[in-house]
Write a protein that holds these residues in place. Structure first.
Motif, PDB file in Angstrom:
ATOM      1  N   ASN A 113       0.842  -1.202   0.000  1.00 31.11           N
ATOM      2  CA  ASN A 113       0.000   0.000   0.000  1.00 31.11           C
ATOM      3  C   ASN A 113       0.880   1.256   0.000  1.00 31.11           C
ATOM      4  N   ILE A 114       0.265   2.419  -0.079  1.00 33.17           N
ATOM      5  CA  ILE A 114       1.041   3.649  -0.248  1.00 33.17           C
ATOM      6  C   ILE A 114       1.949   3.938   0.943  1.00 33.17           C
ATOM      7  N   ILE A 115       1.525   3.567   2.143  1.00 40.18           N
ATOM      8  CA  ILE A 115       2.352   3.822   3.326  1.00 40.18           C
ATOM      9  C   ILE A 115       3.518   2.843   3.396  1.00 40.18           C
ATOM     10  N   SER A 116       3.261   1.557   3.210  1.00 42.68           N
ATOM     11  CA  SER A 116       4.343   0.577   3.296  1.00 42.68           C
ATOM     12  C   SER A 116       5.370   0.792   2.195  1.00 42.68           C
TER      13      SER A 116
ATOM     14  N   GLU B  29      -9.760  13.058   8.534  1.00 41.41           N
ATOM     15  CA  GLU B  29     -11.040  13.604   8.968  1.00 41.41           C
ATOM     16  C   GLU B  29     -12.124  12.541   8.794  1.00 41.41           C
ATOM     17  N   GLN B  30     -11.732  11.365   8.309  1.00 40.37           N
ATOM     18  CA  GLN B  30     -12.683  10.281   8.063  1.00 40.37           C
ATOM     19  C   GLN B  30     -12.874   9.421   9.318  1.00 40.37           C
ATOM     20  N   GLU B  31     -13.936   8.618   9.278  1.00 41.29           N
ATOM     21  CA  GLU B  31     -14.165   7.672  10.371  1.00 41.29           C
ATOM     22  C   GLU B  31     -13.053   6.612  10.378  1.00 41.29           C
ATOM     23  N   THR B  32     -12.809   6.015  11.535  1.00 44.20           N
ATOM     24  CA  THR B  32     -11.776   4.979  11.627  1.00 44.20           C
ATOM     25  C   THR B  32     -12.339   3.584  11.411  1.00 44.20           C
ATOM     26  N   ALA B  33     -13.653   3.410  11.544  1.00 41.24           N
ATOM     27  CA  ALA B  33     -14.238   2.075  11.395  1.00 41.24           C
ATOM     28  C   ALA B  33     -15.579   2.175  10.687  1.00 41.24           C
ATOM     29  N   GLY B  34     -15.907   1.116   9.957  1.00 41.30           N
ATOM     30  CA  GLY B  34     -17.157   1.072   9.212  1.00 41.30           C
ATOM     31  C   GLY B  34     -16.942   0.371   7.884  1.00 41.30           C
ATOM     32  N   VAL B  35     -18.023   0.109   7.179  1.00 38.15           N
ATOM     33  CA  VAL B  35     -17.964  -0.616   5.908  1.00 38.15           C
ATOM     34  C   VAL B  35     -17.006   0.051   4.925  1.00 38.15           C
ATOM     35  N   ALA B  36     -17.027   1.384   4.870  1.00 44.64           N
ATOM     36  CA  ALA B  36     -16.215   2.106   3.884  1.00 44.64           C
ATOM     37  C   ALA B  36     -14.941   2.709   4.473  1.00 44.64           C
TER      38      ALA B  36
ATOM     39  N   THR C 250     -12.794   1.141   7.389  1.00 46.19           N
ATOM     40  CA  THR C 250     -11.824   0.330   8.121  1.00 46.19           C
ATOM     41  C   THR C 250     -10.550   0.075   7.318  1.00 46.19           C
ATOM     42  N   ALA C 251     -10.696  -0.250   6.016  1.00 46.14           N
ATOM     43  CA  ALA C 251      -9.522  -0.586   5.198  1.00 46.14           C
ATOM     44  C   ALA C 251      -8.545   0.586   5.121  1.00 46.14           C
ATOM     45  N   ALA C 252      -9.076   1.791   4.859  1.00 47.23           N
ATOM     46  CA  ALA C 252      -8.212   2.970   4.776  1.00 47.23           C
ATOM     47  C   ALA C 252      -7.559   3.260   6.118  1.00 47.23           C
TER      48      ALA C 252
ATOM     49  N   ARG D 246      -6.747   1.171   8.440  1.00 46.81           N
ATOM     50  CA  ARG D 246      -5.676   0.187   8.709  1.00 46.81           C
ATOM     51  C   ARG D 246      -4.380   0.613   8.013  1.00 46.81           C
ATOM     52  N   ILE D 247      -4.509   1.198   6.824  1.00 45.08           N
ATOM     53  CA  ILE D 247      -3.327   1.713   6.140  1.00 45.08           C
ATOM     54  C   ILE D 247      -2.768   2.910   6.912  1.00 45.08           C
ATOM     55  N   GLY D 248      -3.661   3.815   7.317  1.00 47.37           N
ATOM     56  CA  GLY D 248      -3.229   4.991   8.055  1.00 47.37           C
ATOM     57  C   GLY D 248      -2.534   4.663   9.362  1.00 47.37           C
ATOM     58  N   MET D 249      -2.980   3.603  10.019  1.00 43.56           N
ATOM     59  CA  MET D 249      -2.372   3.187  11.286  1.00 43.56           C
ATOM     60  C   MET D 249      -0.921   2.746  11.107  1.00 43.56           C
ATOM     61  N   GLN D 250      -0.541   2.385   9.887  1.00 42.34           N
ATOM     62  CA  GLN D 250       0.823   1.938   9.625  1.00 42.34           C
ATOM     63  C   GLN D 250       1.815   3.101   9.520  1.00 42.34           C
ATOM     64  N   ALA D 251       1.300   4.324   9.390  1.00 42.79           N
ATOM     65  CA  ALA D 251       2.180   5.486   9.255  1.00 42.79           C
ATOM     66  C   ALA D 251       2.983   5.701  10.533  1.00 42.79           C
ATOM     67  N   ASP D 252       4.129   6.348  10.380  1.00 44.00           N
ATOM     68  CA  ASP D 252       4.970   6.643  11.540  1.00 44.00           C
ATOM     69  C   ASP D 252       4.238   7.539  12.538  1.00 44.00           C
ATOM     70  N   GLU D 253       3.472   8.486  11.996  1.00 46.40           N
ATOM     71  CA  GLU D 253       2.660   9.381  12.830  1.00 46.40           C
ATOM     72  C   GLU D 253       1.254   9.397  12.248  1.00 46.40           C
TER      73      GLU D 253
END
Length: 239
Positions: free
Chosen positions: A1-4, A18-25, A27-29, A31-38
């Motif tokens: 993904n773009i972060i890795s 500014e998006q939600e962290t969980a939900g049908v649309a 959660t996937a994004a 999970r990618i964001g959580m991989q960032a250093d910050e």
């Protein structure tokens, strides 16, 4: 993904959302964001009963820019709501325009708000020296109740306009504007992302450069939420 990919290439990565962290649309994004250093997710503020907006990401971006003075290349991802329905919900202020009805008026106001947001982001980046900014949407919109007084726009899968998204690159060393006419697919975005950052990865290479007028070597396909199909088979939802 773009972060890795960016991290593997030596970039320090930041994800501001500014998006939600969980939900049908969502959660996937996330999970990618959580991989960032910050990372920073503003919806935790909404959980406390306080509404947040895309512009609330600006002071966070400014803080990170001011505190990251080393020479390591950096990738900042700002995941915004932009002009996503419900339009009026995206605005922290009253609507300064009147068009068709309240929803369409709010839609136009969100366009202006995103334009101003990109301007302010660019101004923050200019103070840091060399930069490049890539802006795109993950989907477009199409009309609903088109011939009525309550006309609005929704996220759908029926028309070409749902897949023909804004995609803009602004860089500090640009000397002229170019409007690329050659079609590109979202399925190949990671290829374009790597090309934009100057990353070479053998599994991402194609017979053409993403940012070029070289035609695609395969048919332009979209995913209509259930299967892949030809972009050209979709309806045309004209304004």
């Amino acid at each position: 993904n773009i972060i890795s990919l960016a991290k593997a290439a030596g970039f320090k990565t930041y994800w501001l959302s500014e998006q939600e962290t969980a939900g049908v649309a969502d959660t996937a994004a996330s999970r990618i964001g959580m991989q960032a250093d910050e990372n920073k997710f503003l919806n935790t503020t909404r959980a406390l009963g306080k509404q947040s907006y895309d512009t609330d990401l600006l002071p966070i971006l400014q803080q990170y820019l001011q505190s990251s003075k080393n020479t390591q290349p950096k990738l900042f991802v700002l995941h915004i709501n932009g002009s996503h329905p419900i339009f009026c919900k995206r605005l922290p202020h009253s609507v300064p325009v009147s068009f068709k009805n309240q929803e369409m008026s709010c839609y136009l106001a969100t366009l202006k708000q995103t334009d101003d947001l990109l301007k302010q982001i660019t101004q923050l980046l200019q103070s840091q020296g060399s930069y490049s900014l890539l802006y795109l949407s993950d989907h477009g919109l199409s009309h609903t109740r088109k011939e009525s007084d309550t006309v609005s726009l929704i996220h759908n899968n029926k028309s070409k306009q749902n897949y023909h998204v804004p995609f803009v690159v602004l860089s500090s060393d640009d000397t002229q504007q170019h409007q690329q006419q050659a079609a590109r697919s979202g399925f190949d975005f990671i290829q374009g992302f790597a090309e934009w950052l100057g990353i070479e990865e053998s599994s991402l290479k194609k017979d053409y450069r993403f940012f070029s007028e070289t035609p695609m070597t395969e048919e332009l396909q979209i995913f209509d939420w259930t299967q892949q199909r030809s972009f050209n088979d979709l309806d045309n939802d004209e304004a």
